[in-house]
Design an enzyme around this catalytic site. Structure first.
Site, PDB file in Angstrom:
ATOM      1  N   SER A 111      17.085  38.423  49.572  1.00 41.32           N
ATOM      2  CA  SER A 111      17.662  38.935  50.813  1.00 41.32           C
ATOM      3  C   SER A 111      16.578  39.633  51.650  1.00 41.32           C
ATOM      4  O   SER A 111      15.580  38.999  52.010  1.00 41.32           O
ATOM      5  CB  SER A 111      18.848  39.858  50.489  1.00 41.32           C
ATOM      6  OG  SER A 111      19.646  40.067  51.623  1.00 41.32           O
ATOM      7  N   ASP A 251      26.935  31.517  50.542  1.00 35.24           N
ATOM      8  CA  ASP A 251      26.046  32.644  50.841  1.00 35.24           C
ATOM      9  C   ASP A 251      26.210  33.157  52.267  1.00 35.24           C
ATOM     10  O   ASP A 251      26.384  32.364  53.205  1.00 35.24           O
ATOM     11  CB  ASP A 251      24.604  32.154  50.661  1.00 35.24           C
ATOM     12  CG  ASP A 251      23.621  33.236  50.267  1.00 35.24           C
ATOM     13  OD1 ASP A 251      23.763  34.368  50.745  1.00 35.24           O
ATOM     14  OD2 ASP A 251      22.711  32.924  49.474  1.00 35.24           O
ATOM     15  N   HIS A 278      25.848  35.196  47.636  1.00 30.20           N
ATOM     16  CA  HIS A 278      24.556  35.821  47.944  1.00 30.20           C
ATOM     17  C   HIS A 278      23.789  36.254  46.695  1.00 30.20           C
ATOM     18  O   HIS A 278      22.668  36.727  46.803  1.00 30.20           O
ATOM     19  CB  HIS A 278      24.820  37.032  48.846  1.00 30.20           C
ATOM     20  CG  HIS A 278      23.624  37.568  49.563  1.00 30.20           C
ATOM     21  ND1 HIS A 278      22.785  36.783  50.329  1.00 30.20           N
ATOM     22  CD2 HIS A 278      23.116  38.839  49.649  1.00 30.20           C
ATOM     23  CE1 HIS A 278      21.829  37.537  50.853  1.00 30.20           C
ATOM     24  NE2 HIS A 278      21.999  38.778  50.447  1.00 30.20           N
TER      25      HIS A 278
END
Length: 300
Positions: A111, A251, A278
């Site tokens: 991320s 995601d 995610h």
């Protein structure tokens, strides 16, 4: 499969502050070590703890808490302009230097950690051997647009609750938190019961949201912090190391978010985890580790 790897924890002095780190495995192994950069900005290493599995195959794995987070120095009174990409790039350089791996290492960023990783890679550090970008956006404007698109598919009552409390700026309201959780259960982690390490990160973020608020903003849908206009898209061709781009079918880092990495990084490949959102390293842990280790093994 080797014996259980040795674990060592410590602190790397970083200016007047301390960066906490943990090494799982032997840094002198023939396999190139991998540094794990967590997300947020403002999360902790806990929710990406599962990447320690890579050490079971003899590869040293370095977790660390970025400054302001977790077991590293917290700076709740630092001004908003203190929290910059350059700060975290300097911290990463300092850590690899402190651990004596600056001449050869892999970097895996999840991320926000992948945003940091891409910024690190475009500078072409001589020791960077390979890069893994896990569920990372290449552009924050695209990230926000995609989050709002995914949100528009949620049940109408959930959307209405989000809109009501956003209009009042009441992001801490229990109903707003519950509505946000619906989004998280769809697009962040789809496991029916979240592992303790994921809950620990969310608890830590709630306890000290300094970095998240400064760089992101109050929520995933309202990015008003210093990263709001960030994009690495036009600089991606500068990345000159083999790169794995991995994300989940559900995601919040959607295909639109990750596609530029695949298209513009010269030596890149993509893996889509079909049953993940995610956090494929949690949702499809064993399969994710297999893909990552196979990729890193090719670069050894």
């Amino acid at each position: 499969m080797s014996d259980q790897p040795v674990i060592r924890e410590g602190y790397a002095p970083f200016g007047n502050n301390q960066t906490w780190f943990r090494v799982t495995g032997d840094l002198s192994s023939a396999k190139t070590p991998v540094v794990i950069a967590h997300g947020g900005p403002g999360c902790t290493h806990d929710y990406v703890d599962s990447f320690k599995d890579l050490a079971l195959n003899g590869r040293a794995v370095i977790h660390y808490d970025q400054i302001g987070n977790g077991k590293s120095t917290h700076l709740p009174n630092a001004s908003q302009d203190f929290w910059t990409i350059e700060l975290f790039l300097s911290e990463l350089d300092n850590l690899t230097r402190h651990l004596g791996i600056r001449s050869r290492y892999n970097l895996l960023g999840q991320s926000w950690g992948g945003m940091l990783g891409s910024e690190h890679a475009i500078r072409r550090p001589s020791g960077l051997n390979a890069l893994v970008l896990a569920s990372s956006p290449s552009s924050m404007p695209v990230w926000v647009a995609e989050a709002l698109r995914l949100r528009s598919a949620l049940p109408q009552d959930v959307q209405d609750t989000l809109a009501l409390h956003e209009a009042n700026g009441d992001y801490d309201h229990p109903d707003y938190q519950a509505a946000s959780d619906v989004f998280y259960r769809h697009h962040v982690c789809r496991l029916p019961v979240w592992p303790d390490e994921v809950n620990r990160t969310f608890a830590a973020l709630a306890a000290d949201p300094t970095v998240y608020h400064a760089m992101n903003g109050p929520t995933e849908f309202h990015v008003i912090g210093s990263l709001k206009d960030w994009s690495v898209v036009d600089r991606l061709p500068l990345i000159d190391v083999p790169t794995l781009v991995i994300s989940g079918r559900y995601d919040e880092a959607t295909e639109a978010c990750v596609e530029p990495f695949v298209r513009l990084i010269p030596n890149s490949r993509q893996v889509m985890m079909e049953n993940s959102a995610h956090m494929c390293h949690v949702e499809e842990r064993q399969q994710t580790m297999a893909f990552v280790e196979a990729f890193l093994g090719e670069q050894d």
